[in-house]
Design an enzyme around this catalytic site. Sequence first.
Site, mmCIF file in Angstrom:
data_model
loop_
_atom_site.group_PDB
_atom_site.id
_atom_site.type_symbol
_atom_site.label_atom_id
_atom_site.label_comp_id
_atom_site.label_asym_id
_atom_site.label_seq_id
_atom_site.Cartn_x
_atom_site.Cartn_y
_atom_site.Cartn_z
ATOM 1 C CB CYS A 172 -0.991 -0.013 1.171
ATOM 2 S SG CYS A 172 -0.237 0.023 2.801
ATOM 3 C CG ASN A 184 4.550 -1.779 4.857
ATOM 4 O OD1 ASN A 184 5.707 -2.093 5.190
ATOM 5 N ND2 ASN A 184 3.584 -2.656 4.877
ATOM 6 C CB CYS A 211 -3.231 1.996 7.113
ATOM 7 S SG CYS A 211 -2.770 3.534 7.937
ATOM 8 N NE ARG A 212 -4.536 1.648 1.984
ATOM 9 C CZ ARG A 212 -4.443 2.315 0.849
ATOM 10 N NH1 ARG A 212 -5.428 2.235 -0.022
ATOM 11 N NH2 ARG A 212 -3.389 3.054 0.596
ATOM 12 C CB SER A 213 0.258 -3.470 2.828
ATOM 13 O OG SER A 213 1.142 -2.545 3.387
ATOM 14 C CG ASP A 245 -4.864 5.890 2.574
ATOM 15 O OD1 ASP A 245 -4.790 5.474 3.746
ATOM 16 O OD2 ASP A 245 -4.029 6.640 2.053
HETATM 17 P P1 4NP Z 1 -1.537 2.951 3.978
HETATM 18 O O1 4NP Z 1 -2.012 4.391 4.504
HETATM 19 O O2 4NP Z 1 -1.070 3.173 2.547
HETATM 20 O O3 4NP Z 1 -2.758 2.112 4.033
HETATM 21 O O4 4NP Z 1 -0.425 2.519 4.908
HETATM 22 C C1 4NP Z 1 -1.188 5.518 4.439
HETATM 23 C C2 4NP Z 1 -0.243 5.727 5.416
HETATM 24 C C3 4NP Z 1 0.565 6.854 5.369
HETATM 25 C C4 4NP Z 1 0.417 7.757 4.339
HETATM 26 C C5 4NP Z 1 -0.522 7.539 3.342
HETATM 27 C C6 4NP Z 1 -1.324 6.415 3.395
HETATM 28 N N1 4NP Z 1 1.216 8.944 4.311
HETATM 29 O O5 4NP Z 1 1.018 9.765 3.418
HETATM 30 O O6 4NP Z 1 2.089 9.105 5.183
#
Ligand code: 4NP
Length: 157
Positions: free
Chosen positions: A12, A15, A17-19, A127
């Site tokens: 994701c 890395n 939240c989702r993955s 997200d």
């Molecule tokens: P993820 O969520 O892709 O599901 O881990 C996010 C975590 C951090 C960020 C964006 C999405 N960020 O921009 O820091």
Amino acid sequence: MSSEKKAVLFICLGNICRSPIAEAVFLNLLKQRGLTDKWIVDSAAIGPWHVGKGPDKRARSTLEANGIDYKHTVRQIRKDDFSQFDYIFGMDDENMENLKHQAPAGSKAQLHLVGAFDPKGERIIRDPYYDSDDKGFHKCYEQCVRSLTAFLDQQSK
Ligand code: 4NP
């Protein structure tokens, strides 16, 4: 199933939240089916922002609420992941565009949306990072359970 291990990588944006949720859910499904030693499982980020950190607190509490023990240190995707892994899963269309763009010509990994396997047909795992609560994390968990159960069922056919 052949005696050779299969390898799956969940991707994701960050890395955190989702993955990590997808990786933890998949590891838990493997454990429930006694298949842990048949798979190599990892997760990674598209972006560099959180490298070296652990998952978001809301991802951790969602997994804990579902009785899943999970630890992970964020890493960023590398070119050689496309030759090491059989499957690389993304969460949304932006992830998939990025993966297709990065994939070296002729690389081994099949690129799929996790949600492509969802029997309920929810293609995108949204997200939840900027949400003010943890509802999106629980929804991500449920989507991962449905989709990865279906993926694993398909693998053992
Ligand atoms: P993820 O969520 O892709 O599901 O881990 C996010 C975590 C951090 C960020 C964006 C999405 N960020 O921009 O820091």
